[in-house]
Design a protein around this motif. Structure first.
Motif, PDB file in Angstrom:
ATOM      1  N   LEU A 133      -3.183  -6.897  15.138  1.00 45.53           N
ATOM      2  CA  LEU A 133      -3.311  -7.055  13.484  1.00 45.53           C
ATOM      3  C   LEU A 133      -3.391  -8.331  13.125  1.00 45.53           C
ATOM      4  CD1 LEU A 133      -0.984  -4.153  12.819  1.00 45.53           C
ATOM      5  CD2 LEU A 133      -3.272  -3.970  12.074  1.00 45.53           C
ATOM      6  N   THR A 168       1.405   1.036  10.928  1.00 55.23           N
ATOM      7  CA  THR A 168       0.765   1.202  12.426  1.00 55.23           C
ATOM      8  C   THR A 168       1.763   2.525  12.978  1.00 55.23           C
ATOM      9  OG1 THR A 168      -0.297   0.817  14.223  1.00 55.23           O
ATOM     10  CG2 THR A 168       1.833  -0.743  13.685  1.00 55.23           C
ATOM     11  N   SER A 209       1.264  -4.701  18.885  1.00 51.17           N
ATOM     12  CA  SER A 209       0.548  -4.207  17.627  1.00 51.17           C
ATOM     13  C   SER A 209       0.498  -5.506  16.439  1.00 51.17           C
ATOM     14  CB  SER A 209       1.219  -3.078  16.906  1.00 51.17           C
ATOM     15  OG  SER A 209       0.847  -1.996  17.898  1.00 51.17           O
ATOM     16  N   LEU A 210       1.421  -6.069  16.480  1.00 52.85           N
ATOM     17  CA  LEU A 210       1.427  -7.098  15.271  1.00 52.85           C
ATOM     18  C   LEU A 210       0.450  -8.234  15.789  1.00 52.85           C
ATOM     19  CD1 LEU A 210       4.947  -8.074  14.482  1.00 52.85           C
ATOM     20  CD2 LEU A 210       3.569  -6.454  13.342  1.00 52.85           C
ATOM     21  N   THR A 269       9.251  -4.854  11.645  1.00 52.46           N
ATOM     22  CA  THR A 269       8.847  -3.771  10.790  1.00 52.46           C
ATOM     23  C   THR A 269       9.949  -3.653   9.331  1.00 52.46           C
ATOM     24  OG1 THR A 269       8.029  -1.581  10.076  1.00 52.46           O
ATOM     25  CG2 THR A 269       9.877  -1.874  11.984  1.00 52.46           C
ATOM     26  N   VAL A 307       1.120  -2.385   5.202  1.00 49.58           N
ATOM     27  CA  VAL A 307       0.203  -2.127   6.210  1.00 49.58           C
ATOM     28  C   VAL A 307       1.084  -1.230   7.124  1.00 49.58           C
ATOM     29  CG1 VAL A 307      -0.902  -3.228   8.471  1.00 49.58           C
ATOM     30  CG2 VAL A 307      -1.001  -4.224   6.213  1.00 49.58           C
ATOM     31  N   VAL A 361       4.867  -5.625  10.075  1.00 55.85           N
ATOM     32  CA  VAL A 361       4.136  -4.413   9.276  1.00 55.85           C
ATOM     33  C   VAL A 361       5.210  -4.024   8.492  1.00 55.85           C
ATOM     34  CG1 VAL A 361       2.502  -3.986  11.088  1.00 55.85           C
ATOM     35  CG2 VAL A 361       4.710  -2.845  11.409  1.00 55.85           C
ATOM     36  N   ASP A 362       4.606  -3.279   7.398  1.00 53.94           N
ATOM     37  CA  ASP A 362       5.607  -2.782   6.245  1.00 53.94           C
ATOM     38  C   ASP A 362       6.153  -1.502   6.692  1.00 53.94           C
ATOM     39  OD1 ASP A 362       4.877  -4.517   3.721  1.00 53.94           O
ATOM     40  OD2 ASP A 362       3.045  -4.293   5.103  1.00 53.94           O
ATOM     41  N   GLU A 398      -6.758  -1.244  15.600  1.00 50.78           N
ATOM     42  CA  GLU A 398      -5.714  -2.648  15.019  1.00 50.78           C
ATOM     43  C   GLU A 398      -6.228  -3.917  14.717  1.00 50.78           C
ATOM     44  OE1 GLU A 398      -1.138  -1.071  16.260  1.00 50.78           O
ATOM     45  OE2 GLU A 398      -2.448  -1.760  17.667  1.00 50.78           O
ATOM     46  N   LEU A 419       6.173   1.436  10.284  1.00 52.06           N
ATOM     47  CA  LEU A 419       6.211   1.555  11.782  1.00 52.06           C
ATOM     48  C   LEU A 419       6.431   3.094  11.972  1.00 52.06           C
ATOM     49  CD1 LEU A 419       5.414   0.151  14.179  1.00 52.06           C
ATOM     50  CD2 LEU A 419       7.755  -0.266  14.903  1.00 52.06           C
TER      51      LEU A 419
END
Length: 267
Positions: A90, A67, A86-87, A125, A65, A95-96, A46, A98
């Protein structure tokens, strides 16, 4: 039904865990035109994916993006905590997309899905997705969430066409994201697909990706580096003949390269 549109093809990054190589691949892909990058906690890349997004000369808001939460992290508390981790890796504020990575290990619909709903409500997300879900698991998850499930990511290619899950995606209004759309390379010497590639003056890989792109709701996410990344993206412009598509769809060869993991409550 959701109005969410997932750019196709996306870039798969599974197995690309060397930092500089992964970051450069992501940057190359985005500069070549990709607008959808797929990673996961399980892939251990990531941070490299985030670095590649930062390097590319593409505005963040143009890139989808995605994940995935590791199966071991799918308890309520771990889902909420590791999504934010994770954010951080990254280097993004959201994130767009999840994903629930696999419905195994710590996955429990009664715990996992409320955590995903809260992550949507809190802006971690934009959208919820699942991976490796069969029809029954998908429908159970969809019934428990207020947010729509916008994608189900499964192995899909001409020798594993996933007819039932493609029909579910079409009827429900979500995307079927096709991982291993080239079957890990094992499909590239297939005689029928090679014959069709010759007829279209192209490669077998391009035929596989064009087959996926011809199917309603299917978004392939091939892996690759360098020239292969560019070639995979350019395959989106290939249109197979109706005869070629019919021959592929009527083909009875079958191949699965990723073993599906059993759901613990169905063992």
């Amino acid at each position: 039904m959701t109005a969410f549109t997932l750019p196709s093809p996306g870039l798969g990054t599974s197995g690309n865990d060397e930092f500089e190589r992964c970051a450069e691949t992501v940057a190359t892909a985005l500069d070549a035109g990709y607008r959808h990058v797929d990673t996961a906690q399980m892939y251990d890349n990531e941070a490299a994916v985030g670095a590649g997004i930062e390097r590319a000369d593409v505005p963040r808001e143009e890139v989808v993006v995605a994940t995935k939460i590791h199966p071991d992290n799918l308890s309520y508390e771990a889902t909420r905590r590791t999504a934010r981790e994770s954010l951080d890796r990254l280097g993004l504020d959201r994130v767009d997309l999840l994903y629930v990575h696999w419905p195994i290990s710590a996955y429990d619909p009664a715990e996992t899905l409320p955590a995903f709903q809260e992550l949507v409500d809190e802006g971690v997300t934009d959208h919820v997705a699942v991976s490796n879900f069969d029809r029954e698991l998908f429908e159970t998850a969809a019934d428990r969430l207020d947010a729509p499930i916008v994608a189900n990511q499964v192995e899909c290619h001409p020798l594993l066409p996933q007819d039932d899950l493609r029909a579910l995606a079409r009827d429900h209004g979500h995307h079927l994201v096709a991982y291993s759309p080239l079957a890990g390379g094992e499909i590239l010497d297939d005689p029928l697909l090679s014959e069709i590639a010759t007829e279209h003056d192209t490669t077998t890989a391009a035929v596989c990706l064009a087959w996926a792109a011809s199917k309603d709701s299917v978004v392939p996410i091939p892996k690759g580096e360098g020239d292969h990344v560019r070639a995979n993206y350019e395959a989106r412009s290939l249109e197979l003949s109706d005869d070629a598509l019919a021959r592929i769809d009527g083909y009875d060869e079958r191949l699965r390269v990723v073993d599906p993991a059993p759901a613990p409550w169905n063992e």
